[in-house]
Design an enzyme around this catalytic site. Structure first.
Site, PDB file in Angstrom:
ATOM      1  N   ARG A 129       0.918  -1.130   0.000  1.00  0.00           N
ATOM      2  CA  ARG A 129       0.000   0.000   0.000  1.00  0.00           C
ATOM      3  C   ARG A 129       0.954   1.174   0.000  1.00  0.00           C
ATOM      4  O   ARG A 129       1.676   1.398   0.974  1.00  0.00           O
ATOM      5  CB  ARG A 129      -0.903  -0.015   1.240  1.00  0.00           C
ATOM      6  CG  ARG A 129      -1.655   1.278   1.517  1.00  0.00           C
ATOM      7  CD  ARG A 129      -2.652   1.594   0.410  1.00  0.00           C
ATOM      8  NE  ARG A 129      -3.475   2.768   0.758  1.00  0.00           N
ATOM      9  CZ  ARG A 129      -3.180   4.022   0.441  1.00  0.00           C
ATOM     10  NH1 ARG A 129      -2.058   4.298  -0.213  1.00  0.00           N
ATOM     11  NH2 ARG A 129      -3.988   4.997   0.767  1.00  0.00           N
ATOM     12  N   HIS A 132       2.107   7.069   1.836  1.00  0.00           N
ATOM     13  CA  HIS A 132       1.017   8.050   1.807  1.00  0.00           C
ATOM     14  C   HIS A 132       0.777   8.628   3.199  1.00  0.00           C
ATOM     15  O   HIS A 132       1.354   8.170   4.189  1.00  0.00           O
ATOM     16  CB  HIS A 132      -0.267   7.392   1.303  1.00  0.00           C
ATOM     17  CG  HIS A 132      -0.864   6.423   2.294  1.00  0.00           C
ATOM     18  ND1 HIS A 132      -0.353   5.165   2.500  1.00  0.00           N
ATOM     19  CD2 HIS A 132      -1.918   6.537   3.152  1.00  0.00           C
ATOM     20  CE1 HIS A 132      -1.065   4.544   3.427  1.00  0.00           C
ATOM     21  NE2 HIS A 132      -2.018   5.357   3.852  1.00  0.00           N
ATOM     22  N   HIS A 134      -2.730  10.971   5.358  1.00  0.00           N
ATOM     23  CA  HIS A 134      -4.130  11.387   5.192  1.00  0.00           C
ATOM     24  C   HIS A 134      -4.604  12.222   6.379  1.00  0.00           C
ATOM     25  O   HIS A 134      -3.875  12.385   7.359  1.00  0.00           O
ATOM     26  CB  HIS A 134      -5.051  10.187   4.976  1.00  0.00           C
ATOM     27  CG  HIS A 134      -4.652   8.955   5.742  1.00  0.00           C
ATOM     28  ND1 HIS A 134      -4.725   8.878   7.096  1.00  0.00           N
ATOM     29  CD2 HIS A 134      -4.149   7.765   5.295  1.00  0.00           C
ATOM     30  CE1 HIS A 134      -4.295   7.676   7.476  1.00  0.00           C
ATOM     31  NE2 HIS A 134      -3.941   6.983   6.412  1.00  0.00           N
ATOM     32  N   GLU A 138      -5.300   6.654  11.798  1.00  0.00           N
ATOM     33  CA  GLU A 138      -5.496   5.286  11.289  1.00  0.00           C
ATOM     34  C   GLU A 138      -5.175   4.265  12.370  1.00  0.00           C
ATOM     35  O   GLU A 138      -4.085   4.260  12.934  1.00  0.00           O
ATOM     36  CB  GLU A 138      -4.593   5.067  10.068  1.00  0.00           C
ATOM     37  CG  GLU A 138      -4.503   3.616   9.587  1.00  0.00           C
ATOM     38  CD  GLU A 138      -3.642   3.475   8.327  1.00  0.00           C
ATOM     39  OE1 GLU A 138      -3.698   4.380   7.466  1.00  0.00           O
ATOM     40  OE2 GLU A 138      -2.894   2.481   8.217  1.00  0.00           O
ATOM     41  N   HIS A 177       3.287   7.100   6.083  1.00  0.00           N
ATOM     42  CA  HIS A 177       3.499   5.693   6.447  1.00  0.00           C
ATOM     43  C   HIS A 177       3.383   4.772   5.241  1.00  0.00           C
ATOM     44  O   HIS A 177       2.984   5.204   4.155  1.00  0.00           O
ATOM     45  CB  HIS A 177       2.510   5.291   7.542  1.00  0.00           C
ATOM     46  CG  HIS A 177       1.079   5.579   7.223  1.00  0.00           C
ATOM     47  ND1 HIS A 177       0.509   6.823   7.410  1.00  0.00           N
ATOM     48  CD2 HIS A 177       0.090   4.801   6.705  1.00  0.00           C
ATOM     49  CE1 HIS A 177      -0.754   6.793   7.045  1.00  0.00           C
ATOM     50  NE2 HIS A 177      -1.052   5.582   6.602  1.00  0.00           N
ATOM     51  N   GLU A 200     -10.582   5.862   1.538  1.00  0.00           N
ATOM     52  CA  GLU A 200      -9.279   5.281   1.220  1.00  0.00           C
ATOM     53  C   GLU A 200      -8.833   5.712  -0.184  1.00  0.00           C
ATOM     54  O   GLU A 200      -7.668   5.647  -0.537  1.00  0.00           O
ATOM     55  CB  GLU A 200      -9.446   3.767   1.356  1.00  0.00           C
ATOM     56  CG  GLU A 200      -8.282   2.849   1.332  1.00  0.00           C
ATOM     57  CD  GLU A 200      -6.979   3.269   1.956  1.00  0.00           C
ATOM     58  OE1 GLU A 200      -6.956   3.903   3.016  1.00  0.00           O
ATOM     59  OE2 GLU A 200      -5.943   2.931   1.359  1.00  0.00           O
ATOM     60  N   HIS A 314     -25.264  -3.361  28.054  1.00  0.00           N
ATOM     61  CA  HIS A 314     -24.358  -2.289  28.470  1.00  0.00           C
ATOM     62  C   HIS A 314     -24.507  -1.105  27.528  1.00  0.00           C
ATOM     63  O   HIS A 314     -25.207  -1.188  26.518  1.00  0.00           O
ATOM     64  CB  HIS A 314     -22.897  -2.793  28.450  1.00  0.00           C
ATOM     65  CG  HIS A 314     -22.373  -3.048  27.064  1.00  0.00           C
ATOM     66  ND1 HIS A 314     -22.688  -4.176  26.340  1.00  0.00           N
ATOM     67  CD2 HIS A 314     -21.579  -2.298  26.238  1.00  0.00           C
ATOM     68  CE1 HIS A 314     -22.109  -4.125  25.152  1.00  0.00           C
ATOM     69  NE2 HIS A 314     -21.420  -2.988  25.056  1.00  0.00           N
ATOM     70  N   HIS A 316     -22.086   2.732  26.287  1.00  0.00           N
ATOM     71  CA  HIS A 316     -20.826   3.481  26.370  1.00  0.00           C
ATOM     72  C   HIS A 316     -21.147   4.964  26.498  1.00  0.00           C
ATOM     73  O   HIS A 316     -21.879   5.514  25.672  1.00  0.00           O
ATOM     74  CB  HIS A 316     -19.974   3.224  25.129  1.00  0.00           C
ATOM     75  CG  HIS A 316     -19.769   1.757  24.875  1.00  0.00           C
ATOM     76  ND1 HIS A 316     -18.720   1.048  25.410  1.00  0.00           N
ATOM     77  CD2 HIS A 316     -20.513   0.854  24.184  1.00  0.00           C
ATOM     78  CE1 HIS A 316     -18.823  -0.225  25.043  1.00  0.00           C
ATOM     79  NE2 HIS A 316     -19.904  -0.368  24.299  1.00  0.00           N
ATOM     80  N   GLU A 321     -20.485   3.311  18.754  1.00  0.00           N
ATOM     81  CA  GLU A 321     -19.664   2.094  18.614  1.00  0.00           C
ATOM     82  C   GLU A 321     -19.728   1.581  17.182  1.00  0.00           C
ATOM     83  O   GLU A 321     -20.809   1.419  16.622  1.00  0.00           O
ATOM     84  CB  GLU A 321     -20.165   1.019  19.581  1.00  0.00           C
ATOM     85  CG  GLU A 321     -19.455  -0.323  19.432  1.00  0.00           C
ATOM     86  CD  GLU A 321     -19.854  -1.319  20.521  1.00  0.00           C
ATOM     87  OE1 GLU A 321     -20.247  -0.886  21.618  1.00  0.00           O
ATOM     88  OE2 GLU A 321     -19.784  -2.533  20.268  1.00  0.00           O
ATOM     89  N   HIS A 360     -27.196  -1.860  24.398  1.00  0.00           N
ATOM     90  CA  HIS A 360     -27.096  -2.999  23.482  1.00  0.00           C
ATOM     91  C   HIS A 360     -26.501  -4.207  24.175  1.00  0.00           C
ATOM     92  O   HIS A 360     -25.926  -4.107  25.264  1.00  0.00           O
ATOM     93  CB  HIS A 360     -26.262  -2.641  22.244  1.00  0.00           C
ATOM     94  CG  HIS A 360     -24.884  -2.115  22.553  1.00  0.00           C
ATOM     95  ND1 HIS A 360     -24.671  -0.857  23.066  1.00  0.00           N
ATOM     96  CD2 HIS A 360     -23.651  -2.678  22.432  1.00  0.00           C
ATOM     97  CE1 HIS A 360     -23.371  -0.665  23.235  1.00  0.00           C
ATOM     98  NE2 HIS A 360     -22.736  -1.756  22.868  1.00  0.00           N
TER      99      HIS A 360
HETATM  100 MN    MN Z   1      -3.000   5.016   5.736  1.00  0.00          MN
HETATM  101 MN    MN Z   2     -20.596  -2.117  23.263  1.00  0.00          MN
END
Ligand code: MN
Ligand code: MN
Length: 424
Positions: A129, A132, A134, A138, A177, A200, A314, A316, A321, A360
């Site tokens: 890859r 590059h 961005h 990541e 990277h 991407e 539970h 968050h 998520e 959830h």
């Molecule tokens: Mn990348």
């Molecule tokens: Mn969760």
């Protein structure tokens, strides 16, 4: 009423419930009055034969229905519409070129997911890859094989490391990277970016930059004759085949060894770390800025749920998520006000989504371990357990709300276990 409606078909095998005369009569009454099916009337219909109400004699993508029975015939407790909570990489356009392929699930595919985007990529042995950078951070999880990664720091030091299945990496926004597939069979990995609209296809590539800079300027910049620049790429490389690299030691030495070595660690062994939580129901491993300092904006949980077990009810407090299913089979119900609940089934390569702070659970509905990633645009992984909340309240308060006996309340696990095993 048409002839088809008089003969409900059950051909796809998802039909459930009784076909008794009483059930049929109750259902036909609902249908003939033309009233919409609320959760309550559906719950009633469920007792009398939900299957008949939900039967669908004509249209249907049978393969999708078999994959997702809980979407096609939701549990009677589902209600309302809280938006999409499921997508699959196997529905996304796959860009295939010599050296590998890539496909992505972004906010374009899963519109409520404004925080995170995922990319699933394959590189054959030796393939790159290309170099590059961005606009997004990541985070990556190695799903298969081996890879070499590099990232440059603003102070001029370089990080070079090899990763294999179960390892992760983290590259901050703007840091340049590379990723290269190693032997024997390259690699496959999941990338997660902290921008819903990230693509991407829209990264800063070294090949494109040199292709769009006047040769006289490149000559001045590199201190090279223009003739030496004749073979520079004239367009993007993106993914392309190359020879396998030298050993890690030789590559590190070739760039200057210790004195240019990054003081910051950008890779982490997630799968092989000791579990953060381990119960009869499975294991959870949490990696965030507390144990992997560079991971400042993305927190992750790698969850294994044993057959019959659940990732307990539970929520968050700090983020939505984004989930990636690695193996097995599960179902999740997401709860959100007012009276919204949606249940869907999940398989390997599927993406799940839970709106910020929504309640959830994830239940293993298969015969093998269910393995998935919980991802958050946050510096720390934080969750509240419904069980833990109930057990930290005076029992009388709980009884007033839920009509549970005090003796039964004591049987509920008192701590946030994350995973609960099947009740024997
Ligand atoms: Mn990348
Ligand atoms: Mn969760």
């Amino acid at each position: 009423m048409s002839k088809q409606n008089e003969k409900p078909a059950v051909a796809d095998g998802l039909w459930r419930g009784s076909s008794s005369g009483a059930g049929r009569a109750a259902v036909y009454k609902t249908v003939s009055t033309g009233s919409s099916t609320s959760s309550r009337s559906r719950a009633k219909a469920g007792k009398a034969g939900l299957g008949l109400t939900a039967s669908d004699p004509r249209q249907g993508n049978r393969a999708l229905r078999r994959e997702n029975p809980n979407s096609n015939t939701p549990p009677p407790t589902d209600h309302g519409d809280l938006g999409p909570i499921w997508y699959s990489f196997d529905l996304a356009h796959k860009r295939i070129q010599p050296g590998g392929w890539t496909h992505q699930v972004t906010q374009r595919e899963l519109p409520p997911s404004t925080d995170l985007t995922g990319v699933n990529m394959r590189l054959t042995a030796g393939s790159f890859r290309e170099l590059h950078w961005h606009t997004a951070d990541e985070w990556a999880y190695m799903l298969y094989g081996n890879a070499r990664v590099t990232v440059l720091n603003p102070d001029g030091t370089i990080f070079i490391d090899d990763v294999s299945e179960g390892d992760i990496w983290y590259f901050p926004a703007g840091f340049p990277h590379s990723i290269q597939g190693l032997g024997p069979d390259g690699c496959e990995f999941l990338l997660v970016f902290d921008q819903g609209m990230f693509s991407e296809e829209n990264t800063f590539l070294i090949s494109e930059w040199v292709a769009h800079t006047p040769p006289s300027v490149l000559s001045k910049n590199f201190g090279l004759a223009e003739s030496a620049l004749a073979k520079l790429p004239t367009g993007e490389l993106y993914i392309f085949p190359a020879d396998l690299p030298n050993s890690l030691e030789l590559d590190r030495a070739a760039v200057g060894g210790q004195k240019v070595q990054s003081p910051i660690q950008y890779t982490f062994k997630m799968q092989s770390m000791p579990p953060t939580k381990k119960t009869a129901g499975g294991e959870a491993r949490v990696v965030d800025s507390r144990n992997f300092p560079v991971s400042r904006n993305i927190a992750a949980g790698l969850v294994t749920v044993k057959p019959g077990g659940i990732r307990e009810l539970h929520w968050h407090p700090n983020a939505s998520e984004w989930q990636f299913y690695i193996a097995g089979k599960g179902r999740m119900t997401v709860f959100s006000p007012v009276e919204n609940a949606r249940t869907m089934d999940f398989h390997a390569n599927d993406v799940g989504y839970v709106p910020a702070v929504a309640g959830h659970y994830v239940e293993n509905t298969g015969e093998t371990d269910l393995v998935f990633l919980e991802m958050f645009k946050a510096s720390e992984f934080l969750d509240f357990s419904l069980n833990n909340w109930i057990r930290r309240l005076p029992p009388q308060m709980v009884t007033s709300h839920l009509n549970l006996d005090e003796d039964d309340i004591k049987k509920i696990p008192a701590e946030n276990q994350a995973l609960i095993g099947e009740k024997k």
